[in-house]
Scaffold this active site. Structure first.
Site, PDB file in Angstrom:
ATOM      1  N   ASP A   1     -11.096   7.724   0.117  1.00  0.00           N
ATOM      2  CA  ASP A   1     -11.352   8.743   1.129  1.00  0.00           C
ATOM      3  C   ASP A   1     -12.735   9.361   0.962  1.00  0.00           C
ATOM      4  O   ASP A   1     -13.376   9.735   1.955  1.00  0.00           O
ATOM      5  CB  ASP A   1     -10.287   9.835   1.064  1.00  0.00           C
TER       6      ASP A   1
ATOM      7  N   GLY B   1      -5.930   8.711  13.668  1.00  0.00           N
ATOM      8  CA  GLY B   1      -4.711   9.277  14.235  1.00  0.00           C
ATOM      9  C   GLY B   1      -4.501  10.741  13.923  1.00  0.00           C
ATOM     10  O   GLY B   1      -3.795  11.440  14.653  1.00  0.00           O
TER      11      GLY B   1
ATOM     12  N   HIS C   1     -15.268   9.866   4.002  1.00  0.00           N
ATOM     13  CA  HIS C   1     -15.650  11.194   4.463  1.00  0.00           C
ATOM     14  C   HIS C   1     -17.165  11.379   4.488  1.00  0.00           C
ATOM     15  O   HIS C   1     -17.716  11.962   5.433  1.00  0.00           O
ATOM     16  CB  HIS C   1     -15.012  12.266   3.572  1.00  0.00           C
TER      17      HIS C   1
ATOM     18  N   ASP D   1       1.710   4.981   0.455  1.00  0.00           N
ATOM     19  CA  ASP D   1       1.167   6.090   1.216  1.00  0.00           C
ATOM     20  C   ASP D   1       1.192   7.390   0.417  1.00  0.00           C
ATOM     21  O   ASP D   1       2.208   7.739  -0.207  1.00  0.00           O
ATOM     22  CB  ASP D   1       1.991   6.265   2.501  1.00  0.00           C
TER      23      ASP D   1
ATOM     24  N   ARG E   1       0.873  -1.172   0.000  1.00  0.00           N
ATOM     25  CA  ARG E   1       0.000   0.000   0.000  1.00  0.00           C
ATOM     26  C   ARG E   1       0.908   1.219   0.000  1.00  0.00           C
ATOM     27  O   ARG E   1       1.727   1.391   0.901  1.00  0.00           O
ATOM     28  CB  ARG E   1      -0.912  -0.023   1.222  1.00  0.00           C
TER      29      ARG E   1
ATOM     30  N   GLU F   1      -2.861   5.297  -1.858  1.00  0.00           N
ATOM     31  CA  GLU F   1      -3.624   6.365  -1.235  1.00  0.00           C
ATOM     32  C   GLU F   1      -3.346   7.616  -2.050  1.00  0.00           C
ATOM     33  O   GLU F   1      -2.185   7.979  -2.246  1.00  0.00           O
ATOM     34  CB  GLU F   1      -3.199   6.600   0.216  1.00  0.00           C
TER      35      GLU F   1
ATOM     36  N   GLN G   1      -7.478   8.603   9.459  1.00  0.00           N
ATOM     37  CA  GLN G   1      -8.699   9.298   9.825  1.00  0.00           C
ATOM     38  C   GLN G   1      -8.948   9.266  11.324  1.00  0.00           C
ATOM     39  O   GLN G   1      -9.764  10.048  11.828  1.00  0.00           O
ATOM     40  CB  GLN G   1      -9.892   8.702   9.068  1.00  0.00           C
TER      41      GLN G   1
END
Length: 582
Positions: free
Chosen positions: A297, A372, A301, A245, A243, A278, A370
């Site tokens: 996201d 942390g 959201h 970042d 993944r 991401e 989302q």
């Protein structure tokens, strides 16, 4: 090498003339970079040998491609040999992406690699098929949430040894579970990155990121560094995917398809290796050019706003007709596909995504970012308060929709422990700068207690880390576990086998906080989800008598299917039905 020789390669185009390789028990070996900036030495020294590079009389630095550090990020590197583990699953080839149910976990909070290995049987029983580790690249100190790493090839020893990491992955494979790794290719952490001292060309002087100068992916040596890193994790440790970042922070986005091609050209086509990004820019074209999926996201959201009513920060972009936005996510992937955001009419965000398969989108209610990145690290169970039935309805929607679900550690047991940003910087000045920066970042946050009226948790205090332990034995933990297990069993039995070639039929709002979505599956069965995250009953366009003859896969509130047949959807409820073809 098999003959006991170790090949040292260092790209050091701006190193001082005093550059030398220092190996324990040997005299320093002067190094002279060639025209391309490479300094090389071939030395007879076995695995376990400690070494470093000396820049001048006062400075030594670790190998930027160190596989193991003897004493944290400022200390000596250690020669390692490939292999070293007799794999019990030598023929493991991974699992298809359609089968993925991802569990994101912080290795340190789980007790390191060995502690996490002990948790694997319970995760397999739960229905997890992909274990995703937050970054493990060596960072300063004994604790870090993962995104301050500075030595991307070296697993941090506070989690365990490279051998223990291999044993963890081997044990997961033996349980038919894939393992992915979160990697950070957009920046280095603030402490322990020595590259500017001898390879200033590694970074650009014309583009700044939130973490400093952008990495210069225009240079082949820089691209090679990260390409070999990706391949290293996938081959030496047999991870099943990566993944990536925040790839929107990579200043040369054209490198991303190149990376995917490099990885796939060096991995056997028989292996299921997954690449996930991401990307705040909703760059859907990546999902047609080598990448399997993107963290959605937009989906998070709009669901977060529907569940919590929060409107501050980026949630402000999802307050106008949120049910329609959620329907668009279920039907087309992204909300923003080239439109201006509500906060910035001059900003066009995203690319068209309606043609992509639903499995190209990873859907989550929480993740490390989302949670942390909140001032107080609150989880949804805390934020929704008494509206727990609404949260359960959202969980059912997430786990039964065709998108790939991601569960953040602790969600499965209803954890209310916060997940805070934590560090262990030994430099008092840096620790104070991080402390003040965190306070400043949230001073004007409209979220709970984020207005500067009281100090935020100190990232560098051990207690900030310790309170984040997510697994609970609370009074309702078993109920949450059983809820997740039932939903994931339904998903694996009735949804996953039919995901290949699935296509959306329709998705539409049923009210201000309610949606319906329908998909035609590979065998032409029709999967339907009806979700109401509001507090009032929603009316359907008309009665649905066919629901009474369809197979009800799940209803999060009793009697909901009967209500559907009468043309209504109860509050705080999700119903999933499937209509088989004759």
């Amino acid at each position: 090498m098999p003959d006991g020789t170790t090949h040292f390669h260092l790209w050091a185009p701006s190193a001082p003339a005093t550059l030398a390789l220092e190996i324990e028990g040997m005299a320093p070996i002067p190094l002279q970079p060639d025209e391309a900036g490479w300094a090389r030495a071939h030395v007879a020294c076995p695995a376990g040998t400690r070494y470093c590079y000396r820049l001048d009389a006062d400075r030594t630095v670790p190998d930027p491609a160190s596989r193991l550090q003897a004493d944290d990020v400022h200390g000596q590197s250690v020669v390692t040999a490939p292999g070293g583990h007799a794999w019990s699953t030598p023929d493991w080839a991974g699992r298809p992406w359609d089968e993925a149910v991802i569990y994101e976990v912080h290795a340190g909070l789980a007790g390191g690699f060995a502690g996490l290995q002990d948790r694997l049987p319970d995760l397999a029983t739960l229905g997890i098929t992909v274990l995703q580790l937050m970054p493990i690249a060596d960072f300063p100190g004994q604790r870090n949430w993962g995104y301050d790493g500075v030595l991307p090839f070296a697993p941090d020893t506070c989690y365990g040894t490279p051998l223990q990491l291999k044993k963890l992955i081997d044990a997961a494979h033996a349980l038919n579970m894939s393992v992915m790794l979160d990697v950070v290719y957009n920046h280095f952490g603030p402490d322990g990155n020595y590259l500017p001292a001898y390879a200033k060309e590694f970074f650009r002087d014309d583009i700044q990121t939130p973490w400093g100068p952008a990495i210069d992916f225009r240079r082949p040596q820089v691209r090679r560094y990260f390409e070999e890193n990706a391949l290293y994790w996938l081959t030496e440790f047999r991870f099943d995917g990566l993944r990536l970042d925040a790839v929107h922070a990579i200043a040369n986005p054209e490198w991303l398809p190149q990376l995917a091609r490099y990885v796939r050209s060096h991995i056997s086509a028989q292996r299921h290796v997954h690449l996930v990004v991401e990307n705040h820019g909703n760059r859907a074209s990546l999902l047609r050019d080598g990448y399997d999926a993107q963290w959605n996201d937009d989906g998070h959201h709009v669901l977060h706003h529907l569940l919590t009513r929060e409107t501050h920060g980026y949630y402000a972009d999802y307050v106008r007709e949120p049910a329609e936005m959620l329907a668009r996510c279920l039907a087309e992937g992204f909300v923003y596909q080239g439109q201006p955001t509500l906060r910035n009419a001059a900003r066009l965000r995203g690319e068209p995504s309606a043609d992509l398969c639903p499995t190209a989108f990873v859907l989550f209610l929480q993740n490390h970012d989302q949670t942390g990145n909140r001032a107080l690290g609150e989880r949804l169970r805390t934020l929704v308060g008494e509206r727990q039935d609404t949260l359960r309805a959202a969980v059912a929607l997430q786990l039964l929709a065709p998108q790939i679900p991601l569960i953040f550690m602790g969600e499965e047991c209803g954890s209310q422990a916060p997940f805070l940003y934590f560090t262990d910087h030994r430099d008092p000045a840096l620790a104070q700068a991080v402390r003040e920066g965190r306070q400043r970042e949230f001073r004007f946050d409209a979220g709970p207690r984020g207005d500067g009226s009281m100090p935020l948790p100190d990232p560098n205090e051990y207690g900030t880390y310790a309170c984040c332990y997510p697994w609970t034995d609370g009074p309702d933990a078993q109920q949450w576990l059983e809820y997740y297990q039932v939903l994931l069993a339904v998903r694996q039995r009735m949804v996953v086998p039919r995901l290949a070639g699935i296509r959306v039929e329709a998705a539409y709002p049923l009210g201000p906080r309610a949606v319906a979505a329908h998909w035609r599956m590979s065998d032409e069965a029709r999967l339907s989800l009806y979700t109401n995250l509001g507090t009032e009953i929603s009316a359907l366009p008309g009665p649905l008598p066919q629901v009474t003859t369809a197979l009800v896969l799940f209803e999060s509130c009793p009697g909901a299917c009967g209500a559907l047949a009468a043309g209504t959807l109860p509050a705080a409820c999700t119903v999933c039905v499937i209509e088989e073809t004759p």
